[in-house]
Design a protein around this motif. Structure first.
Motif, mmCIF file in Angstrom:
data_model
loop_
_atom_site.group_PDB
_atom_site.id
_atom_site.type_symbol
_atom_site.label_atom_id
_atom_site.label_comp_id
_atom_site.label_asym_id
_atom_site.label_seq_id
_atom_site.Cartn_x
_atom_site.Cartn_y
_atom_site.Cartn_z
ATOM 1 N N THR A 9 -16.415 22.996 37.106
ATOM 2 C CA THR A 9 -16.527 24.254 37.834
ATOM 3 C C THR A 9 -17.381 24.083 39.086
ATOM 4 O OG1 THR A 9 -18.554 24.958 36.719
ATOM 5 C CG2 THR A 9 -16.449 25.459 35.609
ATOM 6 N N PRO A 10 -17.272 25.030 40.027
ATOM 7 C CA PRO A 10 -18.138 24.984 41.209
ATOM 8 C C PRO A 10 -19.624 25.051 40.867
ATOM 9 C CG PRO A 10 -16.290 26.459 41.592
ATOM 10 C CD PRO A 10 -16.250 26.085 40.138
ATOM 11 N N GLU A 11 -19.948 25.678 39.735
ATOM 12 C CA GLU A 11 -21.361 25.748 39.341
ATOM 13 C C GLU A 11 -21.893 24.376 38.931
ATOM 14 O OE1 GLU A 11 -19.032 28.066 38.498
ATOM 15 O OE2 GLU A 11 -19.935 29.340 40.057
ATOM 16 N N GLN A 12 -20.999 23.512 38.421
ATOM 17 C CA GLN A 12 -21.410 22.152 38.042
ATOM 18 C C GLN A 12 -21.406 21.205 39.238
ATOM 19 O OE1 GLN A 12 -18.232 21.937 34.985
ATOM 20 N NE2 GLN A 12 -19.828 21.065 33.660
ATOM 21 N N LEU A 13 -20.377 21.318 40.050
ATOM 22 C CA LEU A 13 -20.176 20.341 41.122
ATOM 23 C C LEU A 13 -20.818 20.848 42.406
ATOM 24 C CD1 LEU A 13 -16.559 19.051 40.425
ATOM 25 C CD2 LEU A 13 -18.731 18.497 39.314
ATOM 26 N N THR A 14 -22.120 20.789 42.427
ATOM 27 C CA THR A 14 -22.886 21.203 43.598
ATOM 28 C C THR A 14 -23.089 20.014 44.531
ATOM 29 O OG1 THR A 14 -24.993 20.676 42.546
ATOM 30 C CG2 THR A 14 -24.096 22.898 42.194
ATOM 31 N N PRO A 59 -12.502 27.335 57.818
ATOM 32 C CA PRO A 59 -11.253 26.807 58.379
ATOM 33 C C PRO A 59 -10.073 27.723 58.045
ATOM 34 C CG PRO A 59 -11.853 25.615 56.404
ATOM 35 C CD PRO A 59 -12.987 26.563 56.679
ATOM 36 N N GLU A 60 -9.025 27.641 58.844
ATOM 37 C CA GLU A 60 -7.799 28.396 58.579
ATOM 38 C C GLU A 60 -7.231 27.985 57.223
ATOM 39 O OE1 GLU A 60 -4.930 31.217 59.946
ATOM 40 O OE2 GLU A 60 -6.683 30.481 61.040
ATOM 41 N N ASN A 61 -6.880 28.970 56.396
ATOM 42 C CA ASN A 61 -6.290 28.724 55.072
ATOM 43 C C ASN A 61 -7.174 27.856 54.180
ATOM 44 O OD1 ASN A 61 -3.943 30.282 55.260
ATOM 45 N ND2 ASN A 61 -2.870 28.664 56.366
ATOM 46 N N GLY A 62 -8.483 28.054 54.284
ATOM 47 C CA GLY A 62 -9.399 27.300 53.429
ATOM 48 C C GLY A 62 -10.770 27.951 53.431
ATOM 49 N N SER A 63 -11.641 27.465 52.553
ATOM 50 C CA SER A 63 -12.996 28.034 52.513
ATOM 51 C C SER A 63 -13.964 27.054 51.875
ATOM 52 C CB SER A 63 -13.010 29.353 51.740
ATOM 53 O OG SER A 63 -12.634 29.155 50.391
ATOM 54 N N TYR A 64 -15.238 27.200 52.270
ATOM 55 C CA TYR A 64 -16.347 26.504 51.633
ATOM 56 C C TYR A 64 -17.053 27.524 50.747
ATOM 57 C CZ TYR A 64 -15.533 23.558 55.752
ATOM 58 O OH TYR A 64 -14.950 22.785 56.737
ATOM 59 N N LEU A 65 -17.159 27.261 49.462
ATOM 60 C CA LEU A 65 -17.924 28.171 48.627
ATOM 61 C C LEU A 65 -19.393 28.097 49.046
ATOM 62 C CD1 LEU A 65 -16.395 27.838 45.057
ATOM 63 C CD2 LEU A 65 -15.660 29.209 47.001
ATOM 64 N N LYS A 120 -22.189 25.430 48.921
ATOM 65 C CA LYS A 120 -22.570 25.049 47.555
ATOM 66 C C LYS A 120 -22.177 23.613 47.236
ATOM 67 C CE LYS A 120 -21.933 27.903 44.163
ATOM 68 N NZ LYS A 120 -21.317 28.854 43.194
ATOM 69 N N GLY A 121 -21.000 23.197 47.738
ATOM 70 C CA GLY A 121 -20.480 21.872 47.423
ATOM 71 C C GLY A 121 -18.975 21.855 47.224
#
Length: 545
Positions: A122-127, A169-175, A183-184
């Motif tokens: 998960t995003p919470e693990q993969l920082t 970015p277009e059609n994308g995101s950084y959490l 976050k990572g």
């Protein structure tokens, strides 16, 4: 044309995949093409003292297999030059693999990896901090196994200029954290934006990796691929690999079209690529569109809101753009190759293809929809009527608890019966192919065929759980999906896909009769011999024929 064969294969159990001559005992080859197919006696009559002979020892002989949705060049390089994260089951295993790779490759400017599971981690693990701890200060970028999600460390974000307030970015995101700090975790085109900052593989890197994996693919009976997303440089590398005699596969290709780039510029670029690369071994014929993402990261587009939270994603092109872009490429006689995961994207693609046909007329386009994880039942007859092909990755149509939990919650009980509905598509007359989407998952065609027939985990046996058994297909339909239907989708059924006189002698001999054995044994099939244009590109060490 001389009637003397350069090579004959006799004592074979041949399934030609040609309806006009479905079965035979022997085959004759000359100048890389099939001279004749028939009985042992008839084919022996075409040989002389200079003819090479292969005794198939009663084994099954088929046309060479073709994978019509595979990221061959990119995945070859990723697998050959990056940390392999596919088998990591725990966070400790994942981090340990990356740490070991970084230590073993101290001269790499960036640490790369590929294959972590988005349903397991998960995003919470993969920082970014977790990745910082195992990459010794170098920028690091990890691709998920679906290539729709990624993971980067602090140095990578700094190199890419990602910070609080920086644009998405277009059609994308950084959490991001509450203060805007990344976050990572990266989603969709954010991965590729980061990838453009990282040093790319050199041409020699690509060529070395492709030379290796061409032989690996041959060893599993594959003689042709359709690369599902190429650039101009990829096409140059394919041609170079072919000219060096390292590319022992036929390559047809599709190039990605972007919603944020001008239509005319992209259309002209693909026209030029098609004009430049149009050989029998390396060619481009198709325009690739991504209309949505994946269920697992919430970017798949549904016709109705999600069952778990009422949300939905947006199409990556507006419907107006889809209609305009599809019509423009269809008018120039490009095949459309459309990434469409959920039923909303499938509907949008079908509507766009119907729009193009109304404006441009009917022609033998063979437009194809790839993945088709969820399909609204009423759209299946529309696919047949419009001549749209279904490109399924049936390895994914087995029980996979991590991803099934996500899909079941999102879709609810009314939609889950229509997950990967290849069986119903075939019953309603849609031409379907089987493919891998490697490196998302394994390219092994026999594992994929077994899953198509059983809808079960190949390692679980016949008593294992079954995923949507109503969509099982026959062995005959599965093999068609890798041979004649695959050649049809790649616009090369005039010269490959069946063992017909005049076609290229691309063929395989395998160690078991797929049509008569238990379907639960298909995945263990060994390829004894692979020919490409009549030349051996693989021979199993135990095959003495």
């Amino acid at each position: 044309m001389s009637r003397t064969a350069e090579l004959i294969i006799t004592q074979a159990n041949i399934h030609t995949m040609d309806a006009h001559c479905p079965r035979a005992e022997a085959i004759a080859i000359r100048d890389g093409r099939i001279l004749a197919v028939g009985s042992n006696r008839d084919i022996e009559a075409l040989a002389n003292s200079g003819t090479r002979r292969i005794d198939a020892q009663g084994r099954l002989l088929l046309p060479g297999l073709q994978d019509t949705h595979v990221h061959f060049q990119l995945s070859s390089a990723d697998m050959y030059h990056s940390a392999d994260l596919y088998e990591a089951q725990t966070l400790d295993e994942l981090l340990s693999t990356i740490r070991d790779f970084a230590k073993a490759n101290p001269n790499k400017l960036w640490v790369r990896g590929v294959g972590f599971s988005t349903s397991r981690f998960t995003p919470e693990q993969l920082t970014k901090e977790a990745l910082d701890n195992v990459t010794d200060g170098r920028p690091a970028l990890m691709f998920a196994n679906d290539y729709h999600n990624g993971w980067a460390n602090s140095a990578a974000f700094a190199a890419a200029g990602v910070h609080p307030g920086s644009p998405e970015p277009e059609n994308g995101s950084y959490l991001r954290l509450a203060d805007g700090t990344p976050k990572g975790w990266l989603i969709e085109d954010a991965i590729w934006a980061m990838g453009r900052i990282a040093p790319s593989y050199t041409d020699d890197d690509f060529l070395e990796a492709m030379a290796h994996y061409s032989k690996v693919f041959n060893s599993r009976g594959i003689t042709g691929v359709l690369d599902a997303m190429v650039s101009r440089n990829y096409m140059k590398n394919y041609q170079a690999s072919f000219e060096r005699a390292d590319l022992t596969l036929r390559v047809r290709a599709t190039s990605k079209v972007f919603a944020h780039k001008p239509l005319a510029e992209q259309l002209n670029d693909l026209i030029d690529l098609r004009r430049t690369y149009q050989g029998d071994r390396v060619s481009l014929h198709s325009a690739k569109f991504f209309l949505d993402g994946t269920l697992e990261n919430g970017t798949a587009v549904l016709l109705q809101p999600r069952s778990d939270n009422g949300g939905n994603a947006e199409l990556m092109f507006t419907q107006e753009q889809i209609n305009e872009y599809f019509a423009a490429f269809d008018r120039e006689r490009f095949q459309l190759h459309v990434h469409s995961i959920a039923d909303g994207a499938v509907r949008a693609a079908i509507d766009g293809i119907e729009y193009a046909r109304k404006h441009n007329g009917t022609w033998d386009a063979r437009h194809q929809l790839a993945h088709l994880q969820v399909v609204e039942p009423s759209d299946i007859p529309r696919m047949r009527e419009l001549g749209i092909l279904g490109n399924f990755q049936t390895l994914w149509a087995q029980p996979i608890p991590d991803t099934d939990r996500i899909a079941d919650a999102m879709l609810g009980p009314a939609r889950t019966p229509w997950i990967y509905p290849i069986g119903e598509c075939i019953r309603q007359g849609v031409t379907c192919m089987l493919s891998s989407d490697w490196g998302v998952t394994s390219f092994d065609p026999f594992q994929i065929i077994q899953c198509a027939v059983t809808r079960q985990d190949p390692t679980a046996g016949e008593h294992g759980p079954v995923h949507t058994p109503q969509h099982r297909i026959s062995v005959e339909d599965a093999i068609s999906g890798y041979t004649i239907n695959a050649a049809h989708a790649a616009w090369r059924d005039d010269c490959t896909g069946s063992l017909s006189v005049g076609k290229y002698a691309d063929l395989i001999i395998v160690d078991r009769d797929l049509f008569s054995i238990s379907p639960y044994d298909i995945g263990q099939t060994q390829v004894l011999l692979t020919l490409l244009e009549g030349q051996e590109v693989h021979r199993h060490q135990q095959f003495g024929g």
